[in-house]
Design an enzyme around this catalytic site. Structure first.
Site, short mmCIF file in Angstrom:
data_model
loop_
_atom_site.label_atom_id
_atom_site.label_comp_id
_atom_site.label_asym_id
_atom_site.label_seq_id
_atom_site.Cartn_x
_atom_site.Cartn_y
_atom_site.Cartn_z
CG ASP A 1 86.19 71.91 100.07
OD1 ASP A 1 86.75 71.32 100.99
OD2 ASP A 1 86.47 73.06 99.71
CG ASP B 1 84.80 76.91 99.89
OD1 ASP B 1 85.37 76.78 100.98
OD2 ASP B 1 83.67 76.45 99.65
CG ASP C 1 89.53 75.69 102.89
OD1 ASP C 1 89.64 74.94 103.88
OD2 ASP C 1 88.46 75.87 102.31
#
Length: 1044
Positions: free
Chosen positions: A499, A809, A813
């Site tokens: 990310d 997070d 996901d």
């Protein structure tokens, strides 16, 4: 002292004394205690004798008397509460009288099943007692979702009053209040099953069949030895085997105990979830273990419900109760039909404030978790491969041991063996039966010991030790391992999909740009913006948020809670736009909320203004997506202009310019609607919704989130180690390119994204499967991606043979984290759903910690390979020398005790020394280890065969010529401080064994010259190793030639 209990009890004088006299706090307590006991004895005068006809123990009488004391005390205090308020003189009393006892009067029944002590503190300021609460009823009410029981409490409002909390400000939160609540209702912990102790592991070790056989041989040898040589001399051989076996068992058991303790410690850390609660009007994060009954907790998507409770307020709130009920469908929670929240459930959508009603063992989750023991015997892929290797080596050792046993028995019974005096041991019927048994036991013991030495018990132990050691060290490096297999798998990772926000950047947002219409507002925001536009901005920021603001009484700077984005926008709106959060909430009512998620990338709210009852819809989210919903825009003067094609391009240009400066762009839009426009017909139902078109753009803000200082270097290290880095973000493509360039994922000349290096999620999603497989390796940045796009990329990479690690997070996901070979969740910003789906939790959300995990993964694999090389070298040498000596000379050169000593050094101490190596920079200059690469590489085969041949040659020389060389009869710098320590301990023990345990270990003392020769011969293995390392080896696995 208490007076005569038979005297008539005057309750009116008691009340008069209490209510008209001013005492200190201590005097008040003593006086009430005195009157309570006096009254109790008065009642007990008739009660106790009446029971004499029953069969009753003294203990039962004492319990009845204790019950009466407590019950009578509460009855007196209840009476005081009813009478005292009627006194006209109450207001003229001094402040410290027992008049205030009305606030702590208990009315609930005495529960003999509980051992909690209810605290009474007679004080004006003490309002922390709970007279109308039955914990059992509270627990059952939530568990059974019983609305009727809730109504008996007076509904949610009655429950709030009974628990003495406040839905807006929470409990007081002072130490006294917290302690009282924990004492009354319990703590938010559960009784875990006890850890396995040392005796358990000792018992497990003694279940090993080879150990049991050795113990049997030791017992027989001990018996025959004492019978033959007497108690003073005959116990040596059998006793020494016993001692050696116990030492091996002890070392193995202590190692397993250490592992158990380490896993338990990590389990406690992983269970310590942080919860948002409101205490004394201040939103704060506390440990889940510190949550108490009466707490008001904030919940949002992905959170775990910390305790049983009821819904206070919130919007679009859905709960996943599958962990408790097994039902996969999400449950709608509201204040009317279903306000109950079960501990351990996960938030699927929306947000809410909840009131905690039961904690710890008073919840179903607590009872369930207390019966579940953590399985620390998880088998990793590497351990499974080592189990097969151990089995193969063990079979070879068993074959050699059986052959040696057969040869030795044949030689003995054919008269080809001699005793110490040179006499033939077996002479047919002339040989004493005790001597025959003793010799057979000695032969069987030697053969069994060969099996013990041959079976590499140290391999599983080495893996366990290195994994436990690595897990402990990784915790210090901000990485918490949840699944053991992840330690070793990270060493093989070829791709890391990461990310952007919080991982590559610092996640410290600040509003640095503000565009209202097509005008950049740089300062004096509240003076240059029209009042009506400013009011709409206040609504769009203050009501469409999951954050909160706390204003300290001292008047200092407000404190902001929520996500970094929410905190930055709230801070900007209050400090720059003059927003007043309290007035805003009082002047408007929220009607409907659509919460933010990573697919929609926006959130919305509809509100009704209290003054004119108008309804307003506000949207906030990704700038280009909100812009697509707008057909007009506000100017700073308050004028509304339509957005034509030229104007839309201008706004897109503004957004791109901000994004190219690494800013996250958030847009705000508004529309006033009628009551009818709030609802849509969905089949037979009418549902509330928010208008998504024809909006008016309020403005665009740009938030700066700087790159982490160590991110660029960490990415360079991963690249040099052959690990490809791909950035997957929900931000727009321009922001993604700017951050990727700043972090080193893209070069300074790759901004255009040539050759498909930069794509958007929708583009990647719309590729055909063949196109995705062809282009996935070249992609470095994927912008505006959804969780499905991330999952799709992981699947494609795995299909191409990559070992994929993924960071995540959010709740959405979870599929990608589970699909990846290693899922890495974020410890700070990660939701509980993401953490539970991951294998490793990055505690500081920093990409540098991800690179550290790769180093540790390679270190684990490297340490295991070192131990295999060491183990197999000794295995091969020990088996060959025993076999040759048994066949040729008819005896095993090493006694049972000596072989067990070798086993102890080779397995337990060797594993401890070699399994605790720390990672080196050299590990990150090698390519990743593939999925199918053999454990024993060609280099390892080269090294171990050379050393084994050298050891065999030396041992055979000593076996057949040792007497003449040593003139004795028949005997036999590193950076890791722990390694050096173990080597030193081994040397000391070896010296003690040879020099001082002559009879016990069957050794002969050596002089200094003989020790020098031994050390020189052993040290000669170093130059051999250096020479052997210069021999080139093929990259093709050695065993692949044998399979042809």
């Amino acid at each position: 002292m208490l007076g005569n209990p038979s005297t008539d009890f005057d309750s009116s004088s008691l009340l008069d004394t209490i209510t008209t006299t001013t005492f200190t706090k201590a005097q008040k307590r003593w006086r009430i205690a005195y009157k309570a006991i006096h009254f109790t004895l008065y009642l007990a005068r008739d009660m106790v004798p009446g029971k004499r006809n029953h069969v009753s123990t003294i203990a039962q009488k004492r319990w009845r008397l204790a019950y009466t004391v407590i019950y009578s005390s509460r009855a007196i205090l209840s009476l005081v509460a009813e009478i005292v308020p009627k006194s006209p003189d109450r207001d003229r009393r001094p402040p410290h009288t027992v008049l205030e006892i009305e606030q702590i009067v208990p009315h609930h029944r005495f529960d003999q099943t509980t051992s909690r002590s209810h605290l009474l503190d007679i004080d004006n300021t003490d309002d922390s007692f709970f007279p109308d609460i039955d914990q059992l009823k509270l627990t059952e009410m939530v568990k059974e979702k019983d609305l009727n029981e809730l109504r008996k409490f007076g509904g949610i409002k009655g429950l709030i009053k009974a628990l003495q909390t406040d839905p807006q400000n929470g409990i007081s939160g002072n130490d006294k209040d917290i302690i009282l609540r924990k004492t009354t209702f319990g703590t938010n912990t559960y009784n875990k099953p006890p850890l396995k102790g040392l005796l358990h592991f000792v018992e497990e070790a003694f279940k090993d069949i080879t150990i049991l056989i050795l113990m049997g041989c030791a017992a027989l040898s001990l018996g025959f030895g004492i019978k033959e040589h007497g108690g003073q001399e005959g116990w040596y051989e059998g006793g020494s085997i016993f001692v050696a076996v116990f030492v091996v068992v002890a070392v193995s058991s202590l190692s397993n105990l250490r592992q158990e303790r380490q896993f338990d410690k990590l389990s406690k850390i992983s269970s310590d979830i942080k919860i948002d609660v409101m205490r004394d009007g201040r939103r704060q994060k506390i440990s889940i273990f510190d949550v108490v009954v009466g707490d008001v907790a904030f919940l949002t998507i992905g959170d775990q419900i910390p305790a049983d409770g009821v819904f206070l307020s919130g919007h679009s709130f859905q709960v996943d109760e599958s962990s408790m009920t097994g039902e996969s469908d999400y449950v709608e929670v509201d204040s009317e039909k279903n306000p109950f929240l079960l501990s351990g459930s996960k938030i699927a959508d929306g947000y809410a404030w909840m009131l905690v009603t039961s904690v710890g063992m008073n919840t179903s989750w607590g009872n369930m978790m207390s019966s579940i023991a953590r399985d620390s015997s998880e088998r990793t892929p590497l351990q499974a491969r080592l189990d097969k290797l151990t089995s193969s080596i063990g079979k070879a050792g068993l074959s050699v041991a059986l052959l040696v046993l057969l040869v030795l028995l044949i030689r003995y019974f054919t008269g080809n063996t001699n005793d110490e005096n040179g006499n033939q041991e077996f002479n047919g019927s002339a040989t004493d039966i005790n001597d025959v048994f003793n010799s057979v036991v000695r032969i069987v013991s030697a053969a069994v010991t060969i099996v013990v030495v041959a079976i590499p018990e140290g391999l599983p132990l080495a893996v366990t030790l290195t994994l436990a050691y690595s897990m402990k060290r990784m915790m210090a490096d901000q990485a918490m391992v949840r699944k053991l297999s992840a330690c070793e798998t990270m060493g093989s990772a070829t791709v890391i999909c990461t990310d952007k926000t919080g991982t590559l950047t610092m996640n410290k947002m600040k509003v640095t740009k503000f565009w209202l219409g097509q005008e950049n507002i740089e300062e004096n925001h509240s003076t240059v913006i029209a009042k009506n536009v400013l009011e709409l901005f206040h609504q769009g920021v203050g009501l469409n948020t999951t954050g909160s603001v706390y204003k300290p009484a001292t008047g200092s700077i407000p404190e902001f809670s929520g996500s970094p984005t929410e905190k930055a926008i709230l801070s900007w709106a209050i400090l720059e736009l003059g927003m007043d959060m309290e007035n805003l909430k009082q002047s408007s009512t929220i009607l409907h909320v659509e919460t933010f998620n990573s697919e929609k990338k926006r959130s919305g709210v509809s509100v009704r203004k209290e003054d004119d009852k108008t309804i307003h819809v506000h949207w906030k989210g990704a700038a280009e997506m909100v812009l697509g919903m707008c057909s007009n825009y506000y100017q700073a003067t308050g004028k509304v202009n339509p957005i034509d094609e030229e104007g839309r391009k201008e706004f897109e240009k503004i957004i791109q310019g901000m994004a190219a400066s690494s800013l996250r762009c958030i847009a705000f839009a508004h529309k006033q609607v009628t009551e009818q426009e709030q609802y849509i017909e969905d089949g037979k139902q009418t549902q509330q919704t928010l208008k998504e078109d024809g909006l008016t753009l309020l403005g665009i803000v740009g938030l700066k989130d700087p790159c982490r200082p160590g991110a660029k270097k960490a990415i360079e290290i991963c690249r040099s180690a052959g690990v490809d880095i791909k950035m997957i973000t929900g931000d727009n493509v321009f922001t993604a390119k700017a951050i990727a360039t700043e972090c080193g994922i893209l070069g300074p000349y790759d901004q255009q994204g040539k050759d498909g290096e930069v794509v958007e999620g929708v583009v990647f999603r719309n590729y055909t499967h063949e196109e995705r497989m062809q282009k996935v390796d070249r992609i470095r940045v994927m912008a505006r991606s959804s969780p499905f796009d991330k999952l799709l990329m992981v699947q494609c990479l795995k299909q191409k043979g990559h070992v994929v690690a993924v960071t995540g997070d959010g709740t959405n996901d979870a599929p990608a984290l589970k699909e990846a070979d290693v899922g890495l969740s974020m410890g700070i910003q990660g939701t509980e759903v993401a953490k539970e789906s991951s294998d490793i939790v990055i505690l500081d959300d920093d990409f540098a910690s991800v690179a550290t995990v790769v180093r540790w993964g390679r270190c684990v694999y490297n340490n295991i390979q070192k131990f295999i090389q060491f183990q197999l070298t000794v295995n091969v040498a020990a088996l060959v020398i025993n076999f040759i000596a048994a066949v040729s000379a008819g005896e095993v050169p090493l006694t049972t005790v000596q072989l067990l000593w070798v086993n102890l050094i080779m397995d337990s101490l060797g594993a401890l020394a070699l399994a605790t190596e720390r990672p080196t920079d050299e590990l990150m200059h090698k390519p990743p280890v593939g999925r199918t690469e053999p454990l024993i590489t060609n280099i390892m085969w080269r090294n171990l065969l050379a050393q084994a041949l050298y050891q065999i040659a030396i041992l055979l020389t000593f076996q057949f010529g040792g007497k003449s060389i040593f003139n004795v009869s028949n005997a036999g710098l590193h950076r890791n401080r722990l390694f050096l320590g173990i080597v030193a301990v081994t040397i000391v023990l070896q010296i003690v064994m040879v020099e001082f345990l002559k009879k016990f270990a069957d050794t002969v003392r050596l002089n200094w010259w003989q020790w020098v020769v031994c050390i020189a011969i052993a040290a000669f293995s170093w130059p051999i190793a250096w020479c052997v390392k210069s021999i080139p080896v093929s990259e093709k696995p050695f065993l692949s030639y044998l399979r042809r």
